[in-house]
Design an enzyme around this catalytic site. Structure first.
Site, PDB file in Angstrom:
ATOM      1  N   THR A  70       0.986  -1.292   0.000  1.00  0.00           N
ATOM      2  CA  THR A  70       0.053   0.005  -0.138  1.00  0.00           C
ATOM      3  C   THR A  70       0.768   1.305   0.043  1.00  0.00           C
ATOM      4  OG1 THR A  70      -1.799  -1.026   1.262  1.00  0.00           O
ATOM      5  CG2 THR A  70      -1.754   1.350   1.359  1.00  0.00           C
ATOM      6  N   GLY A  71       0.470   2.522  -0.693  1.00  0.00           N
ATOM      7  CA  GLY A  71       1.216   3.559  -0.637  1.00  0.00           C
ATOM      8  C   GLY A  71       1.446   3.905  -2.250  1.00  0.00           C
ATOM      9  N   SER A  72       2.234   5.031  -2.303  1.00  0.00           N
ATOM     10  CA  SER A  72       2.422   5.557  -3.625  1.00  0.00           C
ATOM     11  C   SER A  72       3.376   4.646  -4.463  1.00  0.00           C
ATOM     12  CB  SER A  72       3.099   7.148  -3.510  1.00  0.00           C
ATOM     13  OG  SER A  72       4.237   7.064  -2.741  1.00  0.00           O
ATOM     14  N   ASP A 127       6.444  -4.030  -1.569  1.00  0.00           N
ATOM     15  CA  ASP A 127       5.959  -3.017  -0.717  1.00  0.00           C
ATOM     16  C   ASP A 127       6.878  -1.715  -0.676  1.00  0.00           C
ATOM     17  OD1 ASP A 127       3.851  -1.367   0.473  1.00  0.00           O
ATOM     18  OD2 ASP A 127       3.723  -2.724   2.025  1.00  0.00           O
ATOM     19  N   GLY A 128       6.395  -0.469  -0.586  1.00  0.00           N
ATOM     20  CA  GLY A 128       7.327   0.609  -0.289  1.00  0.00           C
ATOM     21  C   GLY A 128       7.527   0.911   1.176  1.00  0.00           C
ATOM     22  N   ASP A 130       8.767   4.098   4.415  1.00  0.00           N
ATOM     23  CA  ASP A 130       9.018   5.372   4.758  1.00  0.00           C
ATOM     24  C   ASP A 130      10.154   5.742   5.262  1.00  0.00           C
ATOM     25  OD1 ASP A 130       6.064   5.978   4.139  1.00  0.00           O
ATOM     26  OD2 ASP A 130       5.743   4.656   6.263  1.00  0.00           O
ATOM     27  N   GLY A 141       3.933   2.506   7.193  1.00  0.00           N
ATOM     28  CA  GLY A 141       2.711   2.509   7.721  1.00  0.00           C
ATOM     29  C   GLY A 141       2.223   3.971   7.651  1.00  0.00           C
ATOM     30  N   GLU A 149      -0.242  -4.610   6.217  1.00  0.00           N
ATOM     31  CA  GLU A 149       1.176  -5.074   5.744  1.00  0.00           C
ATOM     32  C   GLU A 149       1.947  -5.774   6.683  1.00  0.00           C
ATOM     33  OE1 GLU A 149       1.721  -0.594   3.609  1.00  0.00           O
ATOM     34  OE2 GLU A 149       2.371  -0.997   5.450  1.00  0.00           O
ATOM     35  N   LYS A 167      14.427   8.089   1.158  1.00  0.00           N
ATOM     36  CA  LYS A 167      13.785   7.220   2.132  1.00  0.00           C
ATOM     37  C   LYS A 167      14.950   6.572   3.010  1.00  0.00           C
ATOM     38  CE  LYS A 167       9.610   7.826   1.188  1.00  0.00           C
ATOM     39  NZ  LYS A 167       9.700   8.604  -0.011  1.00  0.00           N
TER      40      LYS A 167
END
Length: 278
Positions: A70-72, A127-128, A130, A141, A149, A167
């Site tokens: 989930t995420g950009s 997944d990405g 942060d 998250g 996730e 990141k």
């Protein structure tokens, strides 16, 4: 670095043309010419995310069960998977989405979906993140999907993280941005105060996440919980100890420290794509 180039036609040779004399001064007037500077295109953050996502999808094989993040950045992964399925370059994959948002995106691209209940073993999750530290430990998250996730990625044989170079941090919490903790709605303020006190030596400030629609209504996760965001002035020194202390609090559902989970991290930067492994 910019490169300088003169543009001439390849069809006819370049022959300098004599400039006519000025009849009054009997001198030649030189006509100015221009040299155009050509620079390499500057990649946007979205361009970098897409590069990392495309590299990660190279690891996907037909027949796999995939954890869909989930995420950009993860959204670019899902887009690429949809494209490869539609063109027949991939087939018979099953996706396990980590949020309602990802589920809706994947369904719109005709990616077959399932759940952990039916597919408790996942071949690969992408997944990405942060934040990514030198040990490939993560903060995740900020998109609000940390619980699902972590469940999906913990059930995966391999977990590839995709991110751009903004990141990268020397220590988790070092970006000064939110490290999320999902808590039950009941007595959320009680847990917010306790979480802030737990990390007071790191200059931690705890804030309840709001919906972001112009109101002060709390943000509600897909699981019906709230999120307390922790902002650190100094990085966390021992992520495993911090995660253990957070998890021990009654009313805490999950935290955004993803420790020892990533198999590899793909970082896209202005110099190219780098694959980091332990």
């Amino acid at each position: 670095m910019a490169s300088l180039s003169l543009h001439f036609s390849s069809a006819t040779p370049f022959v300098p043309r004599a400039t006519p004399l000025n009849p009054r001064t009997r001198t030649r007037t030189l006509k100015p010419f221009s040299i155009r500077s050509q620079s390499a295109p500057v990649l946007s953050q979205d361009d970098l995310k897409r590069l990392a996502a495309d590299k990660a999808v190279e690891s996907v094989k037909s027949g796999m069960v995939l954890g869909l993040g989930t995420g950009s950045t993860a959204a670019f992964v899902v887009d690429k998977l949809g494209l490869l399925l539609s063109t027949g370059q991939l087939s018979n994959i099953v996706g396990i989405p980590t949020s309602k948002r990802t589920q809706e995106q994947a369904a719109s691209l005709n990616i077959p979906l399932s759940t952990l209940d039916l597919h408790p073993h996942i071949d690969l999750a992408i997944d990405g993140a942060d934040e990514v530290d030198p040990n490939l430990d993560l903060v995740k998250g900020r998109g609000g999907a940390l619980l699902r996730e972590k469940m999906v990625e913990a059930a995966s044989s391999s977990f590839i993280v995709v991110a751009d170079d903004s990141k990268l941090v020397s220590g988790l919490g070092g970006s000064g941005l939110a490290m999320p903790v999902e808590v039950v709605q009941f007595c959320w303020k009680y847990n917010l105060v306790r979480l802030q006190g737990l990390f007071k030596e790191l200059g931690c400030e705890a804030k309840l996440r709001v919906a972001g629609d112009g109101s002060e209504k709390p943000y509600v996760t897909d699981n019906g919980n709230y999120i307390v965001d922790l902002y650190f002035k100094n990085p966390i020194q021992d992520g495993f100890a911090a995660g253990k202390e957070i998890s021990a609090m009654e009313g805490v559902v999950e935290h955004g420290l993803f420790l020892g989970m990533a198999t590899s991290v793909i970082i896209a930067g202005k110099t190219g794509v780098e694959v980091m492994t332990k």
